[in-house]
Every structure is written in structure tokens, then in C-alpha cells.
Write an enzyme that holds these catalytic residues in place. Structure first.
Site, PDB file in Angstrom:
ATOM      1  N   ASP A 105      38.407  45.712  36.256  1.00 29.31           N
ATOM      2  CA  ASP A 105      38.748  47.070  36.197  1.00 29.31           C
ATOM      3  C   ASP A 105      40.284  47.441  36.282  1.00 29.31           C
ATOM      4  OD1 ASP A 105      36.010  47.695  35.951  1.00 29.31           O
ATOM      5  OD2 ASP A 105      35.687  47.978  37.991  1.00 29.31           O
TER       6      ASP A 105
HETATM    7  N1  URA Z   1      33.133  43.944  39.055  1.00 30.12           N
HETATM    8  C1  URA Z   1      33.673  45.247  39.168  1.00 30.12           C
HETATM    9  O1  URA Z   1      33.004  46.234  39.720  1.00 30.12           O
HETATM   10  N2  URA Z   1      34.955  45.308  38.865  1.00 30.12           N
HETATM   11  C2  URA Z   1      35.557  44.382  38.591  1.00 30.12           C
HETATM   12  O2  URA Z   1      36.787  44.644  37.990  1.00 30.12           O
HETATM   13  C3  URA Z   1      35.181  43.000  38.334  1.00 30.12           C
HETATM   14  C4  URA Z   1      33.864  42.966  38.689  1.00 30.12           C
END
Ligand code: URA
Length: 284
Positions: A105
């Protein structure tokens, strides 16, 4: 030897396997002067002339693997239509086209693997092969043993139950706490959604391991090439996972829901016999 068109394109480093498929279906690929939009098309790289957007394909690139510690507030793709900073902005001096293996993310940090080995990337991401990814997370509050157990056994998200996970308490910081969680799937925002379900929203998320790779002491924004030993270990791990998944399909009696996977596994096996499975192929 004939290979699938998308595989040939991906092997040159021009695009990932998925992007190569998109190029084909968009009518941007010509074989011997004819536009080809059929994904199953086979070509002989020694005999056939393949052009993408009117340009001849270059020779296959050697495989390259690198790891980046993605900083927070950076997009984990190579381009961003919104003009935000992307992981590509951190790869100064890397002349080979590499693609991120999976995403993090925008506000997540940590280990990203980038490679031009599309076959390995696909296998690492496929939930069927269960390649583990470990995240160090800071969450609101402190989880009870029951909450940890339910994360470990699987929680219900809107897109279905999660597979078993491993959760380790790391430390408590005032009202919040740090945990390590290892999952073997890669659904969108999965870790954040899992922690939401048990009532402890994620405050910070850092990926620290993917398969046999560890982030180590790489600083945010830094990257390095994998050593030969790291790349070989990773390739072996992924090959083992693929073989294991194929074996488990092969010993399961054929049921309608399994047939497609079983057929695919058998096909992969015969392709392997012909040496078409590039994870086992040695490249410079
Ligand atoms: N899970 C998430 O919620 N965000 C990420 O960036 C990676 C795994």
C-alpha cells in the site's frame, strides 16, 4: 523450440507476462507481418519475426533480481497516473527493466522484490503456491490470545475466509502493540483488513520477509541486487512450492471443481519435461 508469444515478449524484459498479454489482446503485436491477438499463439524465436508497436523484439535479457525498501507514501508500481513518487524513482542506475513482485500500500513500507523473471514473479504471487510474506505491524491496542488464535485460524473477510496465518507478539508500546504476521496469500489490503476484523486497526506496516528473502538492514529508499546465493535459494523455494502444489493436486481424486487445476498441473509437468518452465532454466 516454440514458445507462447506472451512468454517470449516477457522474456525480453519489455513487459511482465500480464502486460505482454495485454499488448497482444490490444493488437499491438505482429508475427511475420500479421497482427496476432490470440493469447495461445506459439512462435519460434529462431524463425518468426515478432514486432511490438512496430519494433523488433530484442534478445532475451539475463534475469535480474533486486530488493528495495519501499518508503512510506510511495506508489509500489512503476508509473502513477497521479504523478506521485513510485518505486521506479528509487532505482537509479538500473538499466534493465524490472517489475515489482506484488504490491505494498501507499502508506506501507518495506521489502519489495523487483525482477524481470515473470515466471518467478507469477509463482511468488499465486495463492496456490503459498509463498510466505511476513509483516511487522503496529496495531491499536493489544490483542488477546483469542484474537491471535482467530487470526491464525482464519478470519472472514468480504472476499472469503483467510488461510491460516502465523502471529507473534513482538512488544507493547503504551496503549498499542507490535506484532509479526505471516500470511501465504496476497489479497488487497489483506493484513489491514484482517486486523480490522479483530478490532485492532493497523497503524504502521512494514514487510520484512518474502519467501527466503529478508529485508535486513536496508534503509528506506535503498535497493540492492540479490546475491547469486539469495537468487538461487529463492528460485529453489519457489520451485519446491510449485512442485508441492502440483503433487497435492495429483493425489487428489478428480472432482469437477479440481479438474481445471489438475489439467493445468499435468500440462505444466509436460512443459517442464520439455524444459519450458523457466524457473528451472539457468540463465546468465
Ligand atoms: N497487507 C496490507 O494490508 N497492506 C500491505 O501493504 C500489504 C499487506
Amino acid at each position: 523450440m516454440e514458445v507462447r508469444l506472451q512468454k517470449l515478449i516477457a522474456g525480453t524484459g519489455l513487459a511482465s507476462r500480464r502486460k505482454a498479454e495485454a499488448l497482444i489482446t490490444a493488437g499491438r503485436v505482429m508475427v511475420n507481418g500479421t497482427t496476432v491477438t490470440e493469447l495461445g499463439t506459439k512462435v519460434d524465436p529462431e524463425r518468426d519475426h515478432v514486432k511490438v508497436d512496430g519494433k523488433h523484439l530484442s534478445a532475451p535479457q539475463p534475469f535480474v533480481y533486486l530488493m528495495l525498501n519501499k518508503p512510506k507514501n510511495v506508489v509500489s508500481t512503476l508509473d502513477d497516473p497521479g504523478g506521485r513518487t513510485t518505486v521506479k524513482d528509487y532505482l537509479r542506475g538500473v538499466s534493465v527493466r524490472v517489475f515489482p513482485v506484488g504490491r505494498l500500500d501507499f502508506d506501507s513500507e518495506g521489502l519489495m522484490l523487483l525482477t524481470n523473471n515473470g515466471e518467478l514473479a507469477q509463482a511468488m504471487l499465486h495463492p496456490r503456491y503459498h509463498v510466505p510474506k511476513t509483516y511487522l505491524i503496529k496495531v491499536k491496542g493489544v490483542l488477546t490470545d483469542d484474537e491471535i488464535r482467530s487470526l491464525e485460524q482464519g478470519v472472514r473477510l468480504e472476499d472469503g475466509m483467510t488461510s491460516p496465518a502465523q502471529v507473534k507478539k513482538v512488544r507493547k508500546v503504551e496503549a498499542n502493540s507490535w506484532l509479526e504476521i505471516t500470511i501465504r496469500e496476497g489479497r488487497k489490503h489483506q493484513v489491514k483488513r484482517m486486523l480490522e476484523v479483530v478490532g485492532h486497526p493497523v497503524i504502521k506496516l512494514l514487510r520484512i520477509r518474502m519467501g527466503s528473502l529478508s529485508l535486513g538492514d536496508l534503509l528506506p529508499g535503498e535497493f540492492r541486487f540479490l546475491t547469486d546465493r539469495e537468487a538461487n535459494t529463492l528460485r529453489r523455494l519457489v520451485e519446491e512450492r510449485v512442485a508441492l502444489a502440483e503433487e497435492s493436486v495429483a493425489v487428489t481424486p478428480a472432482r469437477p471443481a479440481r479438474r481445471e487445476g489438475w489439467a493445468r498441473a499435468k500440462k505444466n509437468k509436460s512443459q517442464r519435461r520439455r524444459g519450458a518452465w523457466s524457473l528451472t532454466r539457468k540463465r546468465a
